[in-house]
Design a protein around this motif. Structure first.
Motif, PDB file in Angstrom:
ATOM      1  N   GLY A  91     -10.520  14.765  -1.148  1.00 61.55           N
ATOM      2  CA  GLY A  91      -9.931  13.494  -0.754  1.00 61.55           C
ATOM      3  C   GLY A  91      -8.459  13.349  -1.082  1.00 61.55           C
ATOM      4  N   ILE A  92      -7.901  14.285  -1.864  1.00 60.26           N
ATOM      5  CA  ILE A  92      -6.500  14.185  -2.277  1.00 60.26           C
ATOM      6  C   ILE A  92      -5.559  14.272  -1.077  1.00 60.26           C
ATOM      7  CG2 ILE A  92      -4.645  15.444  -3.453  1.00 60.26           C
ATOM      8  CD1 ILE A  92      -6.172  13.647  -5.293  1.00 60.26           C
ATOM      9  N   ASP A  93      -5.804  15.271  -0.173  1.00 62.92           N
ATOM     10  CA  ASP A  93      -4.937  15.430   0.999  1.00 62.92           C
ATOM     11  C   ASP A  93      -4.949  14.177   1.863  1.00 62.92           C
ATOM     12  OD1 ASP A  93      -4.161  17.931   0.273  1.00 62.92           O
ATOM     13  OD2 ASP A  93      -5.639  18.984   1.500  1.00 62.92           O
ATOM     14  N   SER A  94      -6.130  13.606   2.033  1.00 60.98           N
ATOM     15  CA  SER A  94      -6.242  12.390   2.834  1.00 60.98           C
ATOM     16  C   SER A  94      -5.485  11.240   2.176  1.00 60.98           C
ATOM     17  CB  SER A  94      -7.724  12.027   3.012  1.00 60.98           C
ATOM     18  OG  SER A  94      -7.851  10.841   3.754  1.00 60.98           O
ATOM     19  N   LEU A  95      -5.567  11.148   0.852  1.00 60.29           N
ATOM     20  CA  LEU A  95      -4.880  10.098   0.112  1.00 60.29           C
ATOM     21  C   LEU A  95      -3.368  10.217   0.273  1.00 60.29           C
ATOM     22  CD1 LEU A  95      -4.994   7.756  -1.970  1.00 60.29           C
ATOM     23  CD2 LEU A  95      -4.920   9.486  -3.773  1.00 60.29           C
ATOM     24  N   ILE A  96      -2.858  11.442   0.159  1.00 63.53           N
ATOM     25  CA  ILE A  96      -1.417  11.667   0.279  1.00 63.53           C
ATOM     26  C   ILE A  96      -0.936  11.323   1.690  1.00 63.53           C
ATOM     27  CG2 ILE A  96       0.382  13.444   0.268  1.00 63.53           C
ATOM     28  CD1 ILE A  96      -1.210  14.849  -1.960  1.00 63.53           C
ATOM     29  N   ALA A  97      -1.697  11.776   2.709  1.00 59.21           N
ATOM     30  CA  ALA A  97      -1.316  11.505   4.091  1.00 59.21           C
ATOM     31  C   ALA A  97      -1.299  10.013   4.374  1.00 59.21           C
ATOM     32  CB  ALA A  97      -2.283  12.217   5.050  1.00 59.21           C
ATOM     33  N   ALA A  98      -2.302   9.309   3.862  1.00 61.32           N
ATOM     34  CA  ALA A  98      -2.371   7.862   4.075  1.00 61.32           C
ATOM     35  C   ALA A  98      -1.194   7.161   3.402  1.00 61.32           C
ATOM     36  CB  ALA A  98      -3.691   7.323   3.525  1.00 61.32           C
ATOM     37  N   TYR A  99      -0.811   7.638   2.224  1.00 62.66           N
ATOM     38  CA  TYR A  99       0.317   7.055   1.493  1.00 62.66           C
ATOM     39  C   TYR A  99       1.617   7.257   2.263  1.00 62.66           C
ATOM     40  CZ  TYR A  99       3.694   6.248  -2.282  1.00 62.66           C
ATOM     41  OH  TYR A  99       4.732   5.794  -3.038  1.00 62.66           O
ATOM     42  N   GLU A 100       1.764   8.469   2.873  1.00 62.08           N
ATOM     43  CA  GLU A 100       2.976   8.755   3.641  1.00 62.08           C
ATOM     44  C   GLU A 100       3.077   7.838   4.866  1.00 62.08           C
ATOM     45  OE1 GLU A 100       2.583  12.870   4.486  1.00 62.08           O
ATOM     46  OE2 GLU A 100       3.415  13.537   2.569  1.00 62.08           O
ATOM     47  N   VAL A 101       1.940   7.553   5.504  1.00 63.73           N
ATOM     48  CA  VAL A 101       1.934   6.648   6.652  1.00 63.73           C
ATOM     49  C   VAL A 101       2.363   5.252   6.225  1.00 63.73           C
ATOM     50  CG1 VAL A 101       0.461   5.512   8.368  1.00 63.73           C
ATOM     51  CG2 VAL A 101       0.195   7.953   7.923  1.00 63.73           C
ATOM     52  N   VAL A 102       1.878   4.804   5.050  1.00 64.50           N
ATOM     53  CA  VAL A 102       2.244   3.482   4.525  1.00 64.50           C
ATOM     54  C   VAL A 102       3.752   3.409   4.291  1.00 64.50           C
ATOM     55  CG1 VAL A 102       2.073   1.953   2.534  1.00 64.50           C
ATOM     56  CG2 VAL A 102       0.013   2.964   3.497  1.00 64.50           C
ATOM     57  N   ILE A 103       4.303   4.464   3.715  1.00 65.15           N
ATOM     58  CA  ILE A 103       5.747   4.496   3.433  1.00 65.15           C
ATOM     59  C   ILE A 103       6.533   4.455   4.741  1.00 65.15           C
ATOM     60  CG2 ILE A 103       7.636   5.848   2.446  1.00 65.15           C
ATOM     61  CD1 ILE A 103       5.771   4.639   0.385  1.00 65.15           C
ATOM     62  N   GLU A 104       6.111   5.283   5.717  1.00 70.51           N
ATOM     63  CA  GLU A 104       6.820   5.375   6.983  1.00 70.51           C
ATOM     64  C   GLU A 104       6.767   4.061   7.756  1.00 70.51           C
ATOM     65  OE1 GLU A 104       9.086   6.823   9.998  1.00 70.51           O
ATOM     66  OE2 GLU A 104       8.669   7.811   8.091  1.00 70.51           O
ATOM     67  N   SER A 105       5.639   3.399   7.713  1.00 71.25           N
ATOM     68  CA  SER A 105       5.476   2.159   8.478  1.00 71.25           C
ATOM     69  C   SER A 105       6.103   0.953   7.783  1.00 71.25           C
ATOM     70  CB  SER A 105       3.980   1.890   8.704  1.00 71.25           C
ATOM     71  OG  SER A 105       3.322   1.663   7.459  1.00 71.25           O
ATOM     72  N   LYS A 106       6.537   1.136   6.543  1.00 71.92           N
ATOM     73  CA  LYS A 106       7.165   0.058   5.766  1.00 71.92           C
ATOM     74  C   LYS A 106       6.269  -1.178   5.663  1.00 71.92           C
ATOM     75  CE  LYS A 106      11.845   1.524   7.017  1.00 71.92           C
ATOM     76  NZ  LYS A 106      13.134   1.126   7.637  1.00 71.92           N
ATOM     77  N   SER A 107       4.959  -0.909   5.548  1.00 69.91           N
ATOM     78  CA  SER A 107       4.002  -2.009   5.461  1.00 69.91           C
ATOM     79  C   SER A 107       3.696  -2.394   4.008  1.00 69.91           C
ATOM     80  CB  SER A 107       2.698  -1.639   6.175  1.00 69.91           C
ATOM     81  OG  SER A 107       2.164  -0.434   5.654  1.00 69.91           O
ATOM     82  N   MET A 108       4.427  -1.794   3.065  1.00 69.26           N
ATOM     83  CA  MET A 108       4.232  -2.094   1.650  1.00 69.26           C
ATOM     84  C   MET A 108       5.594  -2.415   1.028  1.00 69.26           C
ATOM     85  SD  MET A 108       2.411   0.337  -1.225  1.00 69.26           S
ATOM     86  CE  MET A 108       0.898   0.476  -0.293  1.00 69.26           C
ATOM     87  N   SER A 109       5.646  -3.408   0.188  1.00 62.48           N
ATOM     88  CA  SER A 109       6.922  -3.806  -0.410  1.00 62.48           C
ATOM     89  C   SER A 109       7.437  -2.735  -1.373  1.00 62.48           C
ATOM     90  CB  SER A 109       6.750  -5.131  -1.169  1.00 62.48           C
ATOM     91  OG  SER A 109       5.938  -4.951  -2.310  1.00 62.48           O
ATOM     92  N   GLU A 110       8.757  -2.734  -1.582  1.00 68.40           N
ATOM     93  CA  GLU A 110       9.366  -1.740  -2.479  1.00 68.40           C
ATOM     94  C   GLU A 110       8.853  -1.895  -3.905  1.00 68.40           C
ATOM     95  OE1 GLU A 110      13.569  -1.713  -2.274  1.00 68.40           O
ATOM     96  OE2 GLU A 110      13.650  -1.326  -0.110  1.00 68.40           O
ATOM     97  N   ASN A 111       8.640  -3.134  -4.335  1.00 59.10           N
ATOM     98  CA  ASN A 111       8.143  -3.359  -5.698  1.00 59.10           C
ATOM     99  C   ASN A 111       6.754  -2.748  -5.886  1.00 59.10           C
ATOM    100  OD1 ASN A 111      10.439  -4.770  -6.449  1.00 59.10           O
ATOM    101  ND2 ASN A 111       9.581  -6.768  -5.888  1.00 59.10           N
ATOM    102  N   THR A 112       5.895  -2.896  -4.858  1.00 57.49           N
ATOM    103  CA  THR A 112       4.545  -2.319  -4.943  1.00 57.49           C
ATOM    104  C   THR A 112       4.616  -0.804  -4.956  1.00 57.49           C
ATOM    105  OG1 THR A 112       3.637  -4.214  -3.727  1.00 57.49           O
ATOM    106  CG2 THR A 112       2.272  -2.241  -3.854  1.00 57.49           C
TER     107      THR A 112
END
Length: 318
Positions: free
Chosen positions: A273-294
């Motif tokens: 599940g690690i690879d999936s977790l990393i990929a999902a995190y990268e999508v979140v960063i790219e889409s800017k759907s999470m605040s910088e503080n979070t």
């Protein structure tokens, strides 16, 4: 007197049935005539005193060289192609009329025979039950009594083109969302077109549902977002495959696992599940759907988790 009224009522019923049949026949004859008698789409031009007639064809499938159109100038080929096109349109006409007629009698069949329309269609006409139900819905919501499209915002579609759209019907059979797929934007682009085949429609709707395209067929994802999404999908498939592999390799029940076996199984699932977790995190960063503080709050702990799992895995493999 009562008998005379009954006779008149029967005569009225017969006259209505004859009128309906005549209207039906006239409607089909008119549509067939329109198809058979339509003018050629070939264009004749003058080339230094010589007339050349050409017909431009939009291809259903691209050629090996990527071409999507053809131009033909042989008169015999042009005539044959246009006859075949007309036959294709006639073949398309028949199912649309079937849809209209099945929808028209669905309630009456059930009332008189106590039989669902799909059973009736299968028993009488050998139309598969699932197809018959689809035909009834199409005849109810998409076609009018003459087999034409009810909505002037949707081009004429064959039954095979409409079937992928049935799930898009709104409340009380509303065609609003489907109409939006065929409505061009300011640039003239639309998600769907009257010439699209059923498979293309399915793929376009899938991309629309996944957020890749808007209702006009415009791209919503950047190249980076597409790559990140593909990376996540690959990671998810890999995780699923690893999990299935681990499950197949387990020869003992959960109650029979030794402590070390249990630990290894849990670790393998975590690694998958690690690879999936990393990929999902990268999508979140790219889409800017999470605040910088979070992001700042979770980035260090997240890297620590990944690093710790990798260290444990390396230690066990030594």
């Amino acid at each position: 007197m009562a008998k005379n009224n009954e006779i008149k009522a029967n005569e009225s019923t017969v006259n209505n049935e004859v009128t309906t049949i005549n209207a039906f026949a006239t409607g089909i004859s008119s549509r067939l005539a329109n198809i058979l008698n339509r003018e050629t789409k070939a264009v004749t031009t003058d080339n230094n005193g010589t007339e050349i007639t050409t017909l431009s064809l939009n291809l259903q499938h691209k050629l090996a060289n990527g071409a999507e159109k053809l131009e033909i100038s042989n008169p015999l080929v042009i005539e044959a192609v246009e006859r075949l096109q007309k036959l294709g349109d006639i073949e398309t006409l028949t199912p649309s009329i079937k849809c209209v007629e099945l929808a028209r009698i669905a309630n009456d069949v059930e009332a008189e025979l106590g039989m669902k329309i799909d059973t009736f269609a299968y028993s009488v006409f050998n139309i598969q039950k699932k197809t018959a139900l689809q035909y009834v819905r199409i005849g109810t919501y998409f076609y009018d009594s003459n087999g034409n499209m009810k909505s002037d915002k949707i081009p004429f579609l064959s039954t095979s083109q409409i079937i992928p759209l049935l799930a898009r019907l709104g409340e009380n059979g509303s065609l609003e969302e489907i109409e939006s797929f065929f409505t061009p934007n300011e640039d003239g682009h639309s998600l769907l077109h009257g010439t699209d085949g059923a498979n293309y429609i399915k793929k376009a709707l899938k991309r629309y549902d996944s957020g890749e395209l808007d209702c006009h067929g415009e791209e919503l994802l950047t190249i980076a977002q597409k790559e990140a999404r593909l990376a996540q999908e690959r990671a998810d498939r890999k995780a699923k495959k690893e999990a299935e592999k681990g499950s197949n390799n387990e020869t003992k029940g959960d109650e029979e696992l030794t402590p070390i076996d249990s630990f290894n199984v849990s670790l393998s699932r975590t690694l998958a599940g690690i690879d999936s977790l990393i990929a999902a995190y990268e999508v979140v960063i790219e889409s800017k759907s999470m605040s910088e503080n979070t992001i700042k709050a979770i980035e260090e702990p997240l890297h620590s988790i990944v690093e710790a799992v990798n260290i444990i895995s390396e230690a066990l493999n030594k």
